[in-house]
Design a protein around this motif. Structure first.
Motif, mmCIF file in Angstrom:
data_model
loop_
_atom_site.group_PDB
_atom_site.id
_atom_site.type_symbol
_atom_site.label_atom_id
_atom_site.label_comp_id
_atom_site.label_asym_id
_atom_site.label_seq_id
_atom_site.Cartn_x
_atom_site.Cartn_y
_atom_site.Cartn_z
ATOM 1 N N GLN A 1 0.845 -1.189 0.000
ATOM 2 C CA GLN A 1 0.000 0.000 0.000
ATOM 3 C C GLN A 1 0.883 1.243 0.000
ATOM 4 O O GLN A 1 1.659 1.463 0.938
ATOM 5 C CB GLN A 1 -0.888 -0.001 1.241
ATOM 6 N N PRO A 2 0.853 2.085 -1.050
ATOM 7 C CA PRO A 2 1.597 3.345 -1.014
ATOM 8 C C PRO A 2 1.057 4.257 0.082
ATOM 9 O O PRO A 2 -0.153 4.280 0.341
ATOM 10 C CB PRO A 2 1.353 3.945 -2.399
ATOM 11 N N VAL A 3 1.938 5.018 0.700
ATOM 12 C CA VAL A 3 1.547 5.985 1.727
ATOM 13 C C VAL A 3 2.093 7.345 1.307
ATOM 14 O O VAL A 3 3.229 7.699 1.631
ATOM 15 C CB VAL A 3 2.081 5.590 3.114
ATOM 16 N N ALA B 1 -5.929 -7.629 0.938
ATOM 17 C CA ALA B 1 -5.874 -7.346 -0.486
ATOM 18 C C ALA B 1 -5.431 -5.908 -0.616
ATOM 19 O O ALA B 1 -5.220 -5.210 0.389
ATOM 20 C CB ALA B 1 -7.231 -7.577 -1.150
ATOM 21 N N GLN B 2 -5.287 -5.403 -1.836
ATOM 22 C CA GLN B 2 -4.835 -4.024 -1.981
ATOM 23 C C GLN B 2 -5.901 -3.011 -1.616
ATOM 24 O O GLN B 2 -5.624 -1.819 -1.549
ATOM 25 C CB GLN B 2 -4.302 -3.804 -3.394
ATOM 26 N N SER B 3 -7.124 -3.459 -1.353
ATOM 27 C CA SER B 3 -8.156 -2.566 -0.835
ATOM 28 C C SER B 3 -8.324 -2.706 0.666
ATOM 29 O O SER B 3 -9.139 -1.999 1.264
ATOM 30 C CB SER B 3 -9.490 -2.855 -1.528
ATOM 31 N N ASN B 4 -7.583 -3.606 1.285
ATOM 32 C CA ASN B 4 -7.705 -3.860 2.718
ATOM 33 C C ASN B 4 -6.384 -4.414 3.235
ATOM 34 O O ASN B 4 -6.013 -5.531 2.871
ATOM 35 C CB ASN B 4 -8.842 -4.862 2.982
ATOM 36 N N PRO B 5 -5.630 -3.647 4.046
ATOM 37 C CA PRO B 5 -6.008 -2.363 4.643
ATOM 38 C C PRO B 5 -5.836 -1.211 3.661
ATOM 39 O O PRO B 5 -5.240 -1.376 2.600
ATOM 40 C CB PRO B 5 -5.030 -2.223 5.805
ATOM 41 N N ARG C 1 6.014 6.991 1.957
ATOM 42 C CA ARG C 1 6.375 5.700 2.522
ATOM 43 C C ARG C 1 5.608 4.601 1.806
ATOM 44 O O ARG C 1 4.746 4.866 0.977
ATOM 45 C CB ARG C 1 6.085 5.677 4.034
ATOM 46 N N VAL C 2 5.925 3.362 2.153
ATOM 47 C CA VAL C 2 5.209 2.221 1.594
ATOM 48 C C VAL C 2 4.925 1.244 2.723
ATOM 49 O O VAL C 2 5.796 0.956 3.553
ATOM 50 C CB VAL C 2 6.019 1.554 0.454
ATOM 51 N N LEU C 3 3.701 0.761 2.779
ATOM 52 C CA LEU C 3 3.291 -0.232 3.764
ATOM 53 C C LEU C 3 3.289 -1.601 3.098
ATOM 54 O O LEU C 3 2.709 -1.781 2.028
ATOM 55 C CB LEU C 3 1.892 0.079 4.296
ATOM 56 N N ILE C 4 3.954 -2.569 3.732
ATOM 57 C CA ILE C 4 4.022 -3.930 3.219
ATOM 58 C C ILE C 4 3.473 -4.859 4.290
ATOM 59 O O ILE C 4 3.999 -4.901 5.401
ATOM 60 C CB ILE C 4 5.474 -4.325 2.861
ATOM 61 N N THR D 1 2.604 -9.754 9.550
ATOM 62 C CA THR D 1 3.571 -8.756 9.989
ATOM 63 C C THR D 1 3.546 -7.599 9.002
ATOM 64 O O THR D 1 3.623 -7.798 7.795
ATOM 65 C CB THR D 1 4.985 -9.339 10.056
ATOM 66 N N ALA D 2 3.434 -6.386 9.535
ATOM 67 C CA ALA D 2 3.372 -5.193 8.695
ATOM 68 C C ALA D 2 4.639 -4.377 8.876
ATOM 69 O O ALA D 2 5.155 -4.229 9.991
ATOM 70 C CB ALA D 2 2.154 -4.353 9.046
ATOM 71 N N GLU D 3 5.160 -3.852 7.769
ATOM 72 C CA GLU D 3 6.333 -2.993 7.783
ATOM 73 C C GLU D 3 6.003 -1.684 7.084
ATOM 74 O O GLU D 3 5.359 -1.673 6.037
ATOM 75 C CB GLU D 3 7.504 -3.648 7.043
ATOM 76 N N LEU D 4 6.449 -0.590 7.674
ATOM 77 C CA LEU D 4 6.369 0.713 7.030
ATOM 78 C C LEU D 4 7.791 1.131 6.674
ATOM 79 O O LEU D 4 8.661 1.197 7.547
ATOM 80 C CB LEU D 4 5.716 1.738 7.950
ATOM 81 N N ARG D 5 8.027 1.386 5.378
ATOM 82 C CA ARG D 5 9.369 1.715 4.910
ATOM 83 C C ARG D 5 9.385 3.064 4.203
ATOM 84 O O ARG D 5 8.402 3.460 3.562
ATOM 85 C CB ARG D 5 9.897 0.622 3.965
ATOM 86 N N ASP D 6 10.501 3.756 4.337
ATOM 87 C CA ASP D 6 10.717 5.016 3.637
ATOM 88 C C ASP D 6 10.820 4.737 2.143
ATOM 89 O O ASP D 6 11.600 3.884 1.712
ATOM 90 C CB ASP D 6 11.994 5.670 4.145
ATOM 91 N N LEU D 7 10.039 5.447 1.341
ATOM 92 C CA LEU D 7 10.021 5.173 -0.096
ATOM 93 C C LEU D 7 11.345 5.520 -0.756
ATOM 94 O O LEU D 7 11.794 4.824 -1.672
ATOM 95 C CB LEU D 7 8.880 5.954 -0.763
ATOM 96 N N ALA D 8 12.005 6.567 -0.301
ATOM 97 C CA ALA D 8 13.231 7.009 -0.950
ATOM 98 C C ALA D 8 14.396 6.067 -0.688
ATOM 99 O O ALA D 8 15.234 5.843 -1.568
ATOM 100 C CB ALA D 8 13.589 8.422 -0.490
ATOM 101 N N THR D 9 14.470 5.478 0.514
ATOM 102 C CA THR D 9 15.645 4.695 0.895
ATOM 103 C C THR D 9 15.351 3.232 1.176
ATOM 104 O O THR D 9 16.277 2.420 1.208
ATOM 105 C CB THR D 9 16.279 5.296 2.160
ATOM 106 N N GLY D 10 14.102 2.881 1.428
ATOM 107 C CA GLY D 10 13.758 1.529 1.826
ATOM 108 C C GLY D 10 13.972 1.264 3.299
ATOM 109 O O GLY D 10 13.728 0.141 3.773
#
Length: 397
Positions: A208-210, A248-252, A216-219, A225-234
């Motif tokens: 999920q793009p943030v 799915a890509q509509s949830n969350p 950021r990007v949510l994986i 397990t959920a990870e939030l990562r900086d889009l520029a650096t990972g």
């Protein structure tokens, strides 16, 4: 006596090229909010669709284009793309200016299938699908000439406000394409196609793009397990565990800087909101009967169901409004919700936008139009198997 009925409308989504629920074509979704504000500032109707002649001031016919009968088309901002694959001939992709319809270029394409596209500055991000509907390659083409600047397998998810996209590969399954991803997630420079960083996935995941500053990007991995990562650096900026759910890509969905998730709670469905980046749960409310798809509608978390839509404050979970979903209207663009109702007025189709509990009526289209797509200033509909009609979308005088 004329009959007046309250029409309550919903349908919408704010995402571009890779949505996975059953929205309109991705290339036809993005309509400028600035255009919307100017176009609809004059007219608001809680409207009985058979009551009176529809206003036509927001639709101006500007002509049409002859196209192959088996062609497909998509609107990417102010560009119309038409793809055609005639028997015994190489496929072609043609670009036309909107709303006027002047042709910019035609280039050969090797695959028989469909194209989805989104304009990103001076490039068109074009996803090319094969004949069975699977995205197989994404190419960045020059808006001016159609020349390919770079291409890569799979698809690229656009992140609003960023010059980076997310390169991903879909998992094909009985539940449909696009629900889950596999292989790796890559940050792709949209100007050059260069990969800035890569995260290999141990199994499948939902991405999920943030948008924001920083983006950021949510994986969400298949072990929840959920990870939030900086889009520029990972770089990893937050992690946590989420409850089991139908991911799915509509949830969350990330709405207003909060993560909103629909998930089981015992035997009943629930909806919960989480802070970012910490992924701390802040609220939970019953989710039964208020819809299964989550979308961002003007900063609220809208849950779409078969009969109603409920808008929640993503920070608190408080209900802000709800409305019924009427029959007969079909969405052609989400966010804002541009809808069409076939044969609604003397055999003509009505075009409208949903706003709260009512409709803003744009006008009536000729009988027989089908497969309409909208951009910031134009509407494109098929008026015959081999003909596209063009209309300019204009604001009140």
């Amino acid at each position: 006596m004329e009959s007046h009925a309250t029409v309550l409308i919903d349908l919408g989504d704010d995402r571009g090229l890779p949505d996975v629920e059953t929205p309109p074509s991705p290339g036809s979704r993005r309509v400028s909010v600035r255009w919307l504000a100017g176009l609809f500032s004059g007219l608001f109707v809680v409207f009985g669709v058979t009551a009176a002649a529809p206003p036509d001031g927001a639709l101006r016919p500007v002509g049409g284009l002859d196209v192959p009968a088996e062609s497909t088309y998509v609107v990417a901002d102010d560009v119309l793309l038409v793809s055609a694959a005639l028997a015994g001939r190489p496929g072609t992709l043609s670009a036309y200016d909107l709303p006027g319809g002047d042709r910019r270029w035609t280039v050969p394409v090797t695959m028989a299938g469909r194209h989805y596209a989104e304009r990103v500055g001076e490039i068109l991000l074009v996803a090319e699908l094969d004949s069975v509907g699977r995205r197989t390659v994404t190419a960045a083409r020059s808006v001016r000439t159609g020349a390919v600047r770079w291409s890569r397998p799979g698809r690229v998810i656009r992140v609003g406000g960023s010059d980076l996209g997310l390169g991903v590969s879909e998992v094909r399954s009985v539940s449909g394409a696009g629900r889950r991803l596999e292989g790796a997630v890559e940050a792709v420079d949209l100007a050059t196609g260069e990969v800035r960083w890569r995260l290999r996935l141990a199994s499948t995941a939902v991405v999920q793009p943030v948008p924001g500053d920083p983006a950021r990007v949510l994986i969400v991995h298949d072990n929840v397990t959920a990870e939030l990562r900086d889009l520029a650096t990972g770089a990893l900026v937050g992690t946590g565990e989420l409850p089991p759910a139908d991911y799915a890509q509509s949830n969350p969905r990330v709405v207003g800087g909060r993560l909103v998730l629909r998930h089981p709670a015992g035997r009943e469905p629930a909806v919960s909101g989480y802070d970012l980046p910490g992924l701390t749960r802040r609220w939970t409310r019953p989710g039964d009967g208020i819809g299964e798809l989550i979308r961002d509608c003007a900063g609220l978390a809208c849950l779409d169901g078969e009969s109603r839509v409920v808008a929640l404050d993503p920070a608190s979970g408080a209900e802000r409004w709800r409305r019924a979903r009427p029959r007969g209207w079909n969405s052609i663009v989400w966010s804002p919700d541009i809808l069409i109702r076939p044969d609604a007025y003397d055999g003509r189709s009505l075009l409208a936008v949903a706003d709260g509990a009512g409709l803003r009526i744009l006008g009536a289209l000729p009988p027989g139009v089908v497969d309409c797509r909208a951009g910031p200033s134009a509407l494109v509909c098929r008026t015959a198997p081999d003909r596209l009609g063009l209309w300019q979308l204009i604001g009140p005088a």
